[in-house]
Design a protein around this motif. Structure first.
Motif, mmCIF file in Angstrom:
data_model
loop_
_atom_site.group_PDB
_atom_site.id
_atom_site.type_symbol
_atom_site.label_atom_id
_atom_site.label_comp_id
_atom_site.label_asym_id
_atom_site.label_seq_id
_atom_site.Cartn_x
_atom_site.Cartn_y
_atom_site.Cartn_z
ATOM 1 N N TYR A 156 -4.481 3.408 0.771
ATOM 2 C CA TYR A 156 -5.277 2.369 1.437
ATOM 3 C C TYR A 156 -5.934 1.530 0.361
ATOM 4 N N SER A 157 -5.709 0.240 0.419
ATOM 5 C CA SER A 157 -6.144 -0.627 -0.671
ATOM 6 C C SER A 157 -7.597 -1.065 -0.507
ATOM 7 N N ASN A 158 -8.013 -1.920 -1.410
ATOM 8 C CA ASN A 158 -9.380 -2.433 -1.407
ATOM 9 C C ASN A 158 -9.296 -3.922 -1.726
ATOM 10 N N VAL A 159 -10.195 -4.740 -1.188
ATOM 11 C CA VAL A 159 -10.153 -6.167 -1.537
ATOM 12 C C VAL A 159 -10.388 -6.359 -3.032
ATOM 13 N N GLY A 193 -11.576 -15.739 1.413
ATOM 14 C CA GLY A 193 -10.830 -14.966 0.423
ATOM 15 C C GLY A 193 -9.382 -14.713 0.812
ATOM 16 N N TYR A 194 -8.906 -15.272 1.904
ATOM 17 C CA TYR A 194 -7.506 -15.106 2.292
ATOM 18 C C TYR A 194 -7.010 -16.399 2.910
ATOM 19 N N GLY A 195 -5.908 -16.915 2.386
ATOM 20 C CA GLY A 195 -5.407 -18.195 2.898
ATOM 21 C C GLY A 195 -4.034 -18.460 2.323
ATOM 22 N N GLY A 234 6.479 -2.758 5.611
ATOM 23 C CA GLY A 234 7.682 -2.274 4.939
ATOM 24 C C GLY A 234 8.913 -3.143 5.057
ATOM 25 N N ARG A 235 8.723 -4.472 5.175
ATOM 26 C CA ARG A 235 9.882 -5.359 5.262
ATOM 27 C C ARG A 235 10.785 -5.189 4.035
ATOM 28 N N VAL A 236 10.164 -5.097 2.847
ATOM 29 C CA VAL A 236 10.949 -4.929 1.623
ATOM 30 C C VAL A 236 11.121 -3.446 1.286
ATOM 31 N N CYS A 290 1.119 0.532 -0.588
ATOM 32 C CA CYS A 290 -0.312 0.233 -0.683
ATOM 33 C C CYS A 290 -0.599 -1.072 0.053
ATOM 34 N N ASP A 291 -1.553 -1.042 0.949
ATOM 35 C CA ASP A 291 -1.924 -2.260 1.675
ATOM 36 C C ASP A 291 -3.355 -2.111 2.164
ATOM 37 N N LEU A 292 -3.956 -3.262 2.451
ATOM 38 C CA LEU A 292 -5.310 -3.259 3.028
ATOM 39 C C LEU A 292 -5.292 -2.781 4.470
ATOM 40 N N SER A 309 5.481 -6.802 -5.548
ATOM 41 C CA SER A 309 4.404 -7.353 -4.730
ATOM 42 C C SER A 309 4.892 -8.680 -4.150
ATOM 43 N N GLY A 310 5.293 -8.632 -2.888
ATOM 44 C CA GLY A 310 5.884 -9.803 -2.250
ATOM 45 C C GLY A 310 4.912 -10.491 -1.325
ATOM 46 N N SER A 311 4.727 -11.783 -1.571
ATOM 47 C CA SER A 311 3.918 -12.615 -0.682
ATOM 48 C C SER A 311 2.472 -12.145 -0.563
ATOM 49 N N LEU A 312 1.903 -11.704 -1.684
ATOM 50 C CA LEU A 312 0.474 -11.390 -1.714
ATOM 51 C C LEU A 312 -0.256 -12.457 -2.534
ATOM 52 N N PHE A 313 0.269 -12.743 -3.739
ATOM 53 C CA PHE A 313 -0.356 -13.789 -4.558
ATOM 54 C C PHE A 313 -0.296 -15.148 -3.862
ATOM 55 N N PHE A 339 3.272 -3.085 -3.474
ATOM 56 C CA PHE A 339 1.851 -3.438 -3.398
ATOM 57 C C PHE A 339 1.685 -4.603 -2.423
ATOM 58 N N GLY A 340 0.887 -4.364 -1.373
ATOM 59 C CA GLY A 340 0.808 -5.343 -0.287
ATOM 60 C C GLY A 340 2.062 -5.192 0.563
ATOM 61 N N SER A 341 2.378 -3.934 0.861
ATOM 62 C CA SER A 341 3.666 -3.586 1.496
ATOM 63 C C SER A 341 3.808 -4.130 2.906
ATOM 64 N N GLN A 390 3.703 -8.299 11.378
ATOM 65 C CA GLN A 390 3.519 -9.750 11.525
ATOM 66 C C GLN A 390 4.686 -10.545 10.949
ATOM 67 N N MET A 391 5.492 -9.888 10.089
ATOM 68 C CA MET A 391 6.565 -10.622 9.417
ATOM 69 C C MET A 391 7.847 -10.650 10.257
ATOM 70 N N HIS A 392 7.808 -10.069 11.452
ATOM 71 C CA HIS A 392 9.016 -9.908 12.248
ATOM 72 C C HIS A 392 9.260 -11.063 13.217
HETATM 73 C C1 LIG Z 1 2.141 -11.913 3.796
HETATM 74 S S1 LIG Z 1 1.908 -10.212 3.900
HETATM 75 C C2 LIG Z 1 3.359 -9.630 3.086
HETATM 76 C C3 LIG Z 1 3.708 -8.217 3.457
HETATM 77 C C4 LIG Z 1 4.962 -7.655 2.788
HETATM 78 N N1 LIG Z 1 4.862 -7.661 1.352
HETATM 79 C C5 LIG Z 1 6.184 -8.437 3.240
HETATM 80 O O1 LIG Z 1 6.698 -9.240 2.470
HETATM 81 O O2 LIG Z 1 6.595 -8.269 4.388
HETATM 82 C C6 LIG Z 1 0.642 -9.898 2.689
HETATM 83 C C7 LIG Z 1 0.181 -8.458 2.702
HETATM 84 O O3 LIG Z 1 -0.762 -8.277 1.647
HETATM 85 C C8 LIG Z 1 -1.748 -7.385 2.098
HETATM 86 N N2 LIG Z 1 -2.938 -7.475 1.247
HETATM 87 C C9 LIG Z 1 -3.876 -8.426 1.205
HETATM 88 N N3 LIG Z 1 -4.842 -8.113 0.315
HETATM 89 C C10 LIG Z 1 -4.483 -6.920 -0.229
HETATM 90 C C11 LIG Z 1 -5.074 -6.048 -1.192
HETATM 91 N N4 LIG Z 1 -6.269 -6.310 -1.762
HETATM 92 N N5 LIG Z 1 -4.432 -4.923 -1.502
HETATM 93 C C12 LIG Z 1 -3.250 -4.604 -0.927
HETATM 94 N N6 LIG Z 1 -2.654 -5.374 0.013
HETATM 95 C C13 LIG Z 1 -3.276 -6.519 0.366
HETATM 96 C C14 LIG Z 1 -1.980 -7.830 3.536
HETATM 97 O O4 LIG Z 1 -2.650 -6.825 4.289
HETATM 98 C C15 LIG Z 1 -0.548 -8.085 3.996
HETATM 99 O O5 LIG Z 1 0.038 -6.924 4.540
#
Ligand SMILES: C[S@@+](CC[C@H](N)C(=O)[O-])C[C@H]1O[C@@H](n2cnc3c(N)ncnc32)[C@H](O)[C@@H]1O
Length: 378
Positions: free
Chosen positions: A218-221, A334-336, A180-182, A198-200, A237-241, A175-177, A137-139
């Motif tokens: 495989y991650s967990n919410v 829970g996601y926004g 694999g952009r990064v 690690c990703d959901l 952990s890029g762009s997860l928080f 974390f939240g890979s 989705q990041m492409h």
């Molecule tokens: C905006 S994307 C960023 C992806 C990647 N870090 C990048 O910069 O290209 C956020 C990622 O966080 C993952 N994510 C969301 N909740 C997560 C969780 N509980 N554990 C691991 N990954 C999670 C999403 O599935 C998504 O792939």
């Protein structure tokens, strides 16, 4: 090159094509026929020419007046050849063709971005894997921007490692890979490190395992329920928080802190004052979202990066009042999008057991998201 680009259909009228050029602020755009073949470029000068010779631009097809003499870049040409064609065309964007087919557009800025990405990695640049998942989705903003954003994460990561006094990384976790952009940049920059992704999204994790040789998790919410036995020298952990609400931050931070080896470094990104600024009235004209439109245009049209403009404004009001704002994507819980001020983020780190703040850089990742570096002392 960018494979997601604006084009004009050969059967469209010159009037419609001209209106599109003006709307997008482009000097010229490629014209293609129904089979996807490149016909030529339509410029505003072509539109004026039709009008001045007395023809009705609503009745003349763009395909009939598009300049077919313009030099297109063949996908198989070298970057040097592409640059020479761009220079001869006087800059702007040129079409990229594969046989007769229009497959993308390219600009000097994109070539420069691509080269900057390779230079940032250094001597191991040839290791940069360029296989990109079609589901990534990041492409959406094209390859150079995608690669550069991934590689740009190396700057805050190297800064954090230097601040921690580390000169090597034996194993690292993304974390939240995502796809694999990064991670591709990390693999190139730390060729001897063991990688974990690690990703959901299981498809994203599988892609990272297949493409970069990463251990899949495989991650967990609920971060407390993620099963990882390893401890890491580096966690990115890029762009997860940037996508989770305040009550969930402590759980993620505690879990990530617990996964660090002694002396290990965590670098995570947040959407801070810089990102919040793009949402403000009168700003964001030149900040483009993956939809290809500017933030300002999205806000005017009632939408902002997947939120409604009203939700985005509410988020911003909370951010201005409390230092933190969040809204769920419509239809999701829970996601926004979150926006967090530096003082608010530092408070979260201070409240997390086992880690100390190493550094906070506003707009530290590619001039946009803030980067936060932490260390586990023992
Ligand atoms: C905006 S994307 C960023 C992806 C990647 N870090 C990048 O910069 O290209 C956020 C990622 O966080 C993952 N994510 C969301 N909740 C997560 C969780 N509980 N554990 C691991 N990954 C999670 C999403 O599935 C998504 O792939």
């Amino acid at each position: 090159m960018t494979t997601e680009f604006e084009w004009i259909a050969a059967g469209d009228s010159v009037l419609a094509g001209g209106a599109r050029l003006i709307e997008l602020g482009f000097g010229r755009m490629p014209v293609r026929d129904a089979a996807g073949a490149f016909i030529g470029m339509l410029t505003l000068r072509d539109v004026v020419r039709v009008v001045t010779r007395g023809d009705d631009p609503a009745r003349v097809s763009a395909g009939d007046v598009a300049d077919s003499g313009i030099s297109a870049v063949d996908v198989n040409e070298s970057l040097e050849q592409a640059l020479a064609r761009l220079a001869a065309a006087g800059g702007g964007r040129l079409p990229v063709v594969e046989g007769p087919k229009l497959v993308g557009v390219i600009s000097k800025a994109e070539v420069d971005t691509y080269r900057r990405a390779l230079a940032e990695i250094g001597p191991d640049a040839e290791r940069l894997v360029e296989d990109i998942s079609p589901d990534d989705q990041m492409h959406e903003l094209g390859l150079p921007s995608y690669l550069w954003t991934g590689v740009a994460a190396l700057q805050p990561i190297r800064l954090a490692l230097a601040a921690a006094g580390r000169d090597s990384v034996g194993n690292l976790l993304d974390f939240g890979s995502g796809h694999g952009r990064v991670l591709r940049a990390l693999k190139a920059a730390f060729p001897d490190a063991r990688l974990t992704a690690c990703d959901l999204d299981p498809d994203a994790v599988d892609f990272c395992a297949r493409t970069f040789g990463a251990s899949p998790v495989y991650s967990n919410v609920d971060p407390a329920r993620i099963r990882i036995d390893d401890r890491f020298d580096l966690i990115w952990s890029g762009s997860l928080f940037t996508h989770i609400d305040a009550p969930r931050w402590p759980g993620f931070l505690e879990r990530l802190a617990s996964l660090l080896a002694p002396g290990g470094v965590l670098v995570f990104t947040t959407a801070g004052r810089g990102v919040a600024a793009e949402m403000r009235e009168g700003a964001g004209e030149h900040v483009f979202t993956p939809s290809g439109r500017s933030v300002a245009a999205e806000m005017r049209e009632g939408e902002y990066r997947g939120l409604t403009a009203d939700l985005a404004r509410g988020l911003l009001q909370d951010f201005d009042r409390t230092g933190f704002g969040y809204r769920d994507y419509p239809g999701q819980t829970g996601y926004g999008h979150s926006r967090a001020a530096p003082s608010w983020v530092c408070g979260q780190v201070e409240g997390t057991s086992g880690i100390e703040l190493l550094g906070y850089t506003e707009r530290g990742w590619n001039g946009r998201q803030d980067t936060v570096a932490c260390i586990r002392r023992e």
